[in-house]
Design a protein around this motif. Sequence first.
Motif, PDB file in Angstrom:
ATOM      1  N   ARG A  32     -15.823  16.012  -6.888  1.00  0.00           N
ATOM      2  CA  ARG A  32     -15.325  14.629  -6.965  1.00  0.00           C
ATOM      3  C   ARG A  32     -16.212  13.800  -7.881  1.00  0.00           C
ATOM      4  N   HIS A  74      -8.898   6.044  -5.910  1.00  0.00           N
ATOM      5  CA  HIS A  74      -7.711   5.603  -5.168  1.00  0.00           C
ATOM      6  C   HIS A  74      -6.552   5.308  -6.115  1.00  0.00           C
ATOM      7  N   LEU A  89      -5.179   8.734  -7.371  1.00  0.00           N
ATOM      8  CA  LEU A  89      -4.372   9.399  -6.353  1.00  0.00           C
ATOM      9  C   LEU A  89      -3.000   8.728  -6.264  1.00  0.00           C
ATOM     10  N   THR A  90      -2.977   7.420  -6.274  1.00  0.00           N
ATOM     11  CA  THR A  90      -1.727   6.665  -6.186  1.00  0.00           C
ATOM     12  C   THR A  90      -0.860   6.909  -7.414  1.00  0.00           C
ATOM     13  N   ILE A 139      -0.346   7.559   0.664  1.00  0.00           N
ATOM     14  CA  ILE A 139      -1.735   7.219   0.313  1.00  0.00           C
ATOM     15  C   ILE A 139      -2.603   7.216   1.570  1.00  0.00           C
ATOM     16  N   THR A 140      -2.145   6.511   2.597  1.00  0.00           N
ATOM     17  CA  THR A 140      -2.951   6.428   3.820  1.00  0.00           C
ATOM     18  C   THR A 140      -3.096   7.788   4.481  1.00  0.00           C
ATOM     19  N   ALA A 191      -3.140  10.717   2.894  1.00  0.00           N
ATOM     20  CA  ALA A 191      -4.045  11.529   2.076  1.00  0.00           C
ATOM     21  C   ALA A 191      -5.492  11.076   2.206  1.00  0.00           C
ATOM     22  N   LEU A 192      -5.697   9.758   2.232  1.00  0.00           N
ATOM     23  CA  LEU A 192      -7.060   9.221   2.244  1.00  0.00           C
ATOM     24  C   LEU A 192      -7.597   8.949   3.647  1.00  0.00           C
ATOM     25  N   LYS A 193      -6.716   9.039   4.654  1.00  0.00           N
ATOM     26  CA  LYS A 193      -7.110   8.741   6.037  1.00  0.00           C
ATOM     27  C   LYS A 193      -7.716   7.339   6.094  1.00  0.00           C
ATOM     28  N   THR A 194      -6.962   6.383   5.593  1.00  0.00           N
ATOM     29  CA  THR A 194      -7.437   5.014   5.491  1.00  0.00           C
ATOM     30  C   THR A 194      -6.325   4.064   5.905  1.00  0.00           C
TER      31      THR A 194
END
Length: 147
Positions: free
Chosen positions: A20, A35, A38-39, A59-60, A62-65
């Motif tokens: 990364r 971010h 990814l989006t 998005i949420t 994939a990112l766990k956010t």
Amino acid sequence: MTTTPLVNARVIGLAHHAPRALLEGVLARHGTTFHQNLTLRLVAVAGESIGRDDLVGEITGALKTGESVGRGAIEELTAAKLVEADPADTSRLRVTDAGRELYETVSAESAEIAARLYAGIPEEDLAIAGRVLTLITTRANAELTNT
């Protein structure tokens, strides 16, 4: 004498963060963030367009956010004219020509990095690692669903 460690959270974390960091260097050269990238990828591979709420969910997931991170990335990409509302249905988003160009450029540079990192690793080892990491991800996602 060192031995190969068993897979654990530390090994997985190190294997995530080192590549990364290389990707972040690529993204910084192109003035974008992880971010946002990814989006942008999610919109670019969605086909003609993707529903805004569906995109936020992806998005949420994939990112766990939280949703605010996904909505923020969408707003940033829209402001940069990399994605736009679909004129046929403004609740949907589509990638712009500039967004497609950025996505393809970053993807190509990322693929070169991945090729170097995975070079010489036997396919059987990659398949085993893939199965183990997929199982761990599935289990973690199940636990997140239950919390």
